[in-house]
Write a protein that holds these residues in place. Structure first.
Motif, PDB file in Angstrom:
ATOM      1  N   THR A  95      47.427 -57.838  24.523  1.00 50.21           N
ATOM      2  CA  THR A  95      47.163 -58.804  23.295  1.00 50.21           C
ATOM      3  C   THR A  95      48.211 -59.380  22.743  1.00 50.21           C
ATOM      4  O   THR A  95      48.212 -60.406  21.947  1.00 50.21           O
ATOM      5  N   GLU A  96      49.606 -59.053  23.334  1.00 51.97           N
ATOM      6  CA  GLU A  96      50.625 -59.825  22.671  1.00 51.97           C
ATOM      7  C   GLU A  96      51.617 -60.662  23.711  1.00 51.97           C
ATOM      8  O   GLU A  96      52.636 -61.088  23.440  1.00 51.97           O
ATOM      9  N   ILE A  97      51.223 -60.675  24.894  1.00 56.39           N
ATOM     10  CA  ILE A  97      52.073 -61.289  26.090  1.00 56.39           C
ATOM     11  C   ILE A  97      51.170 -62.184  26.874  1.00 56.39           C
ATOM     12  O   ILE A  97      49.959 -62.031  27.130  1.00 56.39           O
ATOM     13  N   LEU A  98      51.519 -63.487  27.011  1.00 53.80           N
ATOM     14  CA  LEU A  98      50.833 -64.660  27.501  1.00 53.80           C
ATOM     15  C   LEU A  98      51.790 -65.040  28.795  1.00 53.80           C
ATOM     16  O   LEU A  98      52.923 -65.620  28.367  1.00 53.80           O
ATOM     17  N   VAL A  99      51.249 -65.285  29.871  1.00 53.42           N
ATOM     18  CA  VAL A  99      52.183 -65.734  31.124  1.00 53.42           C
ATOM     19  C   VAL A  99      51.523 -67.248  31.231  1.00 53.42           C
ATOM     20  O   VAL A  99      50.524 -67.601  31.019  1.00 53.42           O
ATOM     21  N   THR A 100      52.677 -68.274  31.051  1.00 56.36           N
ATOM     22  CA  THR A 100      52.391 -69.753  30.960  1.00 56.36           C
ATOM     23  C   THR A 100      52.981 -70.175  32.096  1.00 56.36           C
ATOM     24  O   THR A 100      53.851 -69.926  32.924  1.00 56.36           O
ATOM     25  N   VAL A 101      52.793 -71.699  32.193  1.00 52.32           N
ATOM     26  CA  VAL A 101      53.225 -72.533  33.063  1.00 52.32           C
ATOM     27  C   VAL A 101      54.556 -73.075  32.649  1.00 52.32           C
ATOM     28  O   VAL A 101      54.763 -74.232  32.180  1.00 52.32           O
ATOM     29  N   GLY A 102      55.460 -72.347  32.914  1.00 56.77           N
ATOM     30  CA  GLY A 102      56.898 -72.514  32.471  1.00 56.77           C
ATOM     31  C   GLY A 102      56.937 -72.048  31.217  1.00 56.77           C
ATOM     32  O   GLY A 102      56.178 -72.166  30.098  1.00 56.77           O
ATOM     33  N   ALA A 103      58.310 -72.029  30.535  1.00 57.86           N
ATOM     34  CA  ALA A 103      58.624 -71.861  29.270  1.00 57.86           C
ATOM     35  C   ALA A 103      58.194 -73.048  28.316  1.00 57.86           C
ATOM     36  O   ALA A 103      57.989 -72.948  26.995  1.00 57.86           O
ATOM     37  N   SER A 104      58.197 -74.217  28.912  1.00 62.02           N
ATOM     38  CA  SER A 104      57.824 -75.449  28.123  1.00 62.02           C
ATOM     39  C   SER A 104      56.223 -75.316  27.614  1.00 62.02           C
ATOM     40  O   SER A 104      56.133 -75.880  26.381  1.00 62.02           O
ATOM     41  N   GLN A 105      55.547 -74.940  28.414  1.00 61.87           N
ATOM     42  CA  GLN A 105      54.347 -75.012  28.112  1.00 61.87           C
ATOM     43  C   GLN A 105      54.180 -73.920  26.942  1.00 61.87           C
ATOM     44  O   GLN A 105      53.121 -73.990  26.145  1.00 61.87           O
ATOM     45  N   ALA A 223      64.154 -58.583  17.817  1.00 59.56           N
ATOM     46  CA  ALA A 223      64.790 -57.472  17.523  1.00 59.56           C
ATOM     47  C   ALA A 223      65.389 -57.382  16.264  1.00 59.56           C
ATOM     48  O   ALA A 223      65.889 -56.231  15.824  1.00 59.56           O
ATOM     49  N   VAL A 224      65.566 -58.340  15.371  1.00 55.31           N
ATOM     50  CA  VAL A 224      66.217 -58.363  14.157  1.00 55.31           C
ATOM     51  C   VAL A 224      65.356 -57.795  13.269  1.00 55.31           C
ATOM     52  O   VAL A 224      64.014 -57.952  13.328  1.00 55.31           O
ATOM     53  N   SER A 225      65.640 -57.091  12.301  1.00 55.07           N
ATOM     54  CA  SER A 225      64.930 -56.289  11.331  1.00 55.07           C
ATOM     55  C   SER A 225      64.006 -57.139  10.655  1.00 55.07           C
ATOM     56  O   SER A 225      64.455 -58.336  10.153  1.00 55.07           O
ATOM     57  N   GLY A 226      62.704 -56.725  10.760  1.00 56.64           N
ATOM     58  CA  GLY A 226      61.631 -57.598  10.080  1.00 56.64           C
ATOM     59  C   GLY A 226      61.257 -58.861  10.734  1.00 56.64           C
ATOM     60  O   GLY A 226      60.260 -59.506  10.081  1.00 56.64           O
ATOM     61  N   MET A 227      61.828 -58.966  11.940  1.00 58.24           N
ATOM     62  CA  MET A 227      61.654 -60.363  12.495  1.00 58.24           C
ATOM     63  C   MET A 227      60.381 -60.330  13.927  1.00 58.24           C
ATOM     64  O   MET A 227      59.720 -61.507  14.139  1.00 58.24           O
ATOM     65  N   ARG A 228      60.126 -59.128  13.967  1.00 59.40           N
ATOM     66  CA  ARG A 228      59.054 -58.992  15.178  1.00 59.40           C
ATOM     67  C   ARG A 228      57.562 -59.788  14.636  1.00 59.40           C
ATOM     68  O   ARG A 228      57.234 -60.457  15.619  1.00 59.40           O
ATOM     69  N   GLU A 229      57.226 -59.615  13.345  1.00 58.14           N
ATOM     70  CA  GLU A 229      56.011 -60.202  13.100  1.00 58.14           C
ATOM     71  C   GLU A 229      56.162 -61.676  12.464  1.00 58.14           C
ATOM     72  O   GLU A 229      55.182 -62.432  12.324  1.00 58.14           O
ATOM     73  N   ARG A 230      57.335 -62.102  12.645  1.00 58.06           N
ATOM     74  CA  ARG A 230      57.488 -63.607  12.293  1.00 58.06           C
ATOM     75  C   ARG A 230      58.043 -64.406  13.601  1.00 58.06           C
ATOM     76  O   ARG A 230      58.565 -65.740  13.589  1.00 58.06           O
ATOM     77  N   THR A 231      58.307 -63.794  14.642  1.00 61.87           N
ATOM     78  CA  THR A 231      58.793 -64.488  15.694  1.00 61.87           C
ATOM     79  C   THR A 231      57.942 -64.987  16.868  1.00 61.87           C
ATOM     80  O   THR A 231      57.304 -63.820  17.275  1.00 61.87           O
ATOM     81  N   ILE A 232      58.101 -65.946  17.457  1.00 65.46           N
ATOM     82  CA  ILE A 232      57.237 -66.107  18.829  1.00 65.46           C
ATOM     83  C   ILE A 232      58.384 -66.485  19.835  1.00 65.46           C
ATOM     84  O   ILE A 232      59.163 -67.155  19.826  1.00 65.46           O
ATOM     85  N   LEU A 233      58.500 -65.241  20.707  1.00 64.49           N
ATOM     86  CA  LEU A 233      59.474 -65.059  21.694  1.00 64.49           C
ATOM     87  C   LEU A 233      59.169 -65.978  22.812  1.00 64.49           C
ATOM     88  O   LEU A 233      58.119 -65.712  23.497  1.00 64.49           O
ATOM     89  N   ILE A 234      59.760 -66.814  23.447  1.00 65.11           N
ATOM     90  CA  ILE A 234      59.651 -67.560  24.500  1.00 65.11           C
ATOM     91  C   ILE A 234      60.496 -67.244  25.440  1.00 65.11           C
ATOM     92  O   ILE A 234      61.881 -67.517  25.219  1.00 65.11           O
ATOM     93  N   SER A 235      60.229 -67.235  26.706  1.00 63.81           N
ATOM     94  CA  SER A 235      61.377 -66.813  28.066  1.00 63.81           C
ATOM     95  C   SER A 235      60.432 -67.327  29.263  1.00 63.81           C
ATOM     96  O   SER A 235      59.549 -67.807  29.403  1.00 63.81           O
ATOM     97  N   GLY A 236      61.359 -66.974  30.466  1.00 66.10           N
ATOM     98  CA  GLY A 236      60.710 -67.341  31.658  1.00 66.10           C
ATOM     99  C   GLY A 236      61.589 -66.851  32.800  1.00 66.10           C
ATOM    100  O   GLY A 236      62.487 -66.054  32.341  1.00 66.10           O
ATOM    101  N   PHE A 237      61.418 -67.434  33.892  1.00 69.84           N
ATOM    102  CA  PHE A 237      61.979 -67.211  35.225  1.00 69.84           C
ATOM    103  C   PHE A 237      62.927 -68.233  35.560  1.00 69.84           C
ATOM    104  O   PHE A 237      63.564 -67.985  36.761  1.00 69.84           O
ATOM    105  N   SER A 238      62.789 -69.318  35.044  1.00 68.13           N
ATOM    106  CA  SER A 238      63.531 -70.504  35.772  1.00 68.13           C
ATOM    107  C   SER A 238      64.885 -70.363  35.925  1.00 68.13           C
ATOM    108  O   SER A 238      65.333 -70.594  36.779  1.00 68.13           O
ATOM    109  N   LYS A 239      65.452 -69.931  34.801  1.00 67.18           N
ATOM    110  CA  LYS A 239      66.937 -70.061  34.635  1.00 67.18           C
ATOM    111  C   LYS A 239      67.751 -68.915  35.165  1.00 67.18           C
ATOM    112  O   LYS A 239      68.344 -68.753  36.025  1.00 67.18           O
TER     113      LYS A 239
END
Length: 390
Positions: A95-105, A223-239
């Motif tokens: 429910t909390e991870i989405l695979v996308t067409v690049g990090a830009s999407q 990973a910063v205290s109190g930020m998991r519920e306030r963060t949209i973490l974006i990453s990917g495989f390109s770099k």
């Protein structure tokens, strides 16, 4: 009968967007012979054979159908394990991870999922060229917070707080940063976190270059205290995994936000390419040694290239991550555009003018050192010759 005035069919919003400044210089360089390109942010490594082989095998086995909209569950489970192992954050694969067409999407989906018309989104500049247009396309208002070379482009929390208004919805940060290579320390991220909590803000954390951090342990905003519920973490495989052409990224966020992003993804994209997902699965399972070798190679090139820039008279801080140097060209008296154009025409070295990354990038140029050491040495020779003529 009066002739009718032809309608303007293109959206006013889209018509008002500027073309990518990076692409303009890349297109110009590609039309010339003998150019050394330090312009495009792309690894010069070929994707590891084990990853390519896994993708080929998936085709041979006939895995050519759609996956689940959110991506292969097996891949999402591996992403969750990767985030837990590398960055000490926990997300539910279902429910909390989405695979996308690049990090830009993923960034586009995040903005469209949270922005109401007129909401303000703070962008820390210099910044990736796509952030501002994507905010505008989502109906928001981009608000720039500037950083300076004198502070090695670290974000000053005081400047960030001054930019916050009642309409501020989110802050976009990129660490390691494109174009400066600056890495925000845990202390700096904690200061941002306290402001996010005080003003009830979300943080879109673009961490696509996290694998390319050269000193110390990388700290994810989530990973910063109190930020998991306030963060949209974006990453990917390109770099980090040298998979730019595979166009595969991911987002991790609290259930409510992630499911809103998934709604848009379902209608706009259906799912990320199946064979690329199988390649990414192999990357997470066996690619860490290759990533480490690439990171060590970039570190060596960074050390040479940044030292050489300083020696020839272009002051440059030592970037903590990514594969970009962001030297000042202020001593030349030229604007960023003038410097980049003349360097390309006179010496056939392609760099990106810093102003395309926002106003605080003026007076700088972005140079990618994701090139062979021989090319970097030749580029330095040509740049030194160019500066001597000035």
């Amino acid at each position: 009968m009066k002739p009718q005035t032809r309608k303007t069919y293109v959206s006013k919003t889209v018509a008002g967007l500027k073309p990518s400044g990076i692409r303009r210089f890349f297109d110009l360089a590609s039309s010339m012979d003998g150019v050394i390109s330090l312009g495009v942010g792309e690894p010069d490594f070929v994707t590891s054979w084990s990853i390519r082989e896994a993708s080929i095998l998936s085709l041979e086995q006939g895995y050519t159908s759609y996956t689940a909209n959110a991506g292969l569950l097996e891949l999402r489970q591996e992403i969750a394990a990767y985030l837990r192992r590398k960055f000490h954050v926990d997300y539910c694969p279902e429910t909390e991870i989405l695979v996308t067409v690049g990090a830009s999407q993923a960034i586009d989906l995040a903005l469209r999922a949270i922005i109401n018309p007129g909401d303000e989104v703070i962008i820390v500049e210099p910044s990736f060229v796509a952030y501002e247009p994507l905010v505008v396309l989502a109906g928001g208002k981009p608000v720039a917070v500037h950083t300076s070379g004198e502070d090695k482009f670290q974000l000053n929390p005081v400047h960030l707080e001054r930019a916050i208004t009642e309409r501020t919805k989110a802050v976009i940060i990129c660490s390691p940063n494109n174009p400066t290579g600056t890495v925000q320390s845990r202390t700096e991220l904690e200061a941002i976190a306290r402001l996010a909590e005080a003003h009830d803000l979300l943080v879109i954390a673009d961490e696509i270059y996290a694998e390319l951090t050269y000193e110390g342990e990388y700290t994810s905003m989530a990973a910063v205290s109190g930020m998991r519920e306030r963060t949209i973490l974006i990453s990917g495989f390109s770099k980090g995994f040298a998979m730019t052409g595979w166009r595969l990224g991911f987002a991790a966020a609290p259930d409510e936000i992630l499911q809103a992003m998934l709604k848009i993804h379902q209608y706009a994209m259906m799912c990320a390419p199946t064979m690329a997902q199988y390649g990414a699965l192999e990357a997470l399972r066996s690619g860490e040694r290759d990533v480490a070798e690439m990171r060590n190679s970039y570190r060596r090139r960074r050390n040479y290239f940044v030292a050489s820039l300083n020696e020839i008279g272009l002051p440059c801080h030592l970037p903590g991550g990514a594969f970009y140097a962001f030297p000042s060209i202020k001593p030349t008296g030229l604007t960023s555009e003038q410097f980049a154009e003349r360097l390309l025409i006179e010496e056939k070295v392609a760099v990106v003018p810093g102003n395309v990354f926002g106003q605080s990038g003026e007076g700088y140029i972005r140079c990618s050192y994701a090139s062979s050491l021989e090319q970097l040495q030749e580029a330095i020779k040509r740049m030194k010759r160019f500066l001597a003529r000035l």
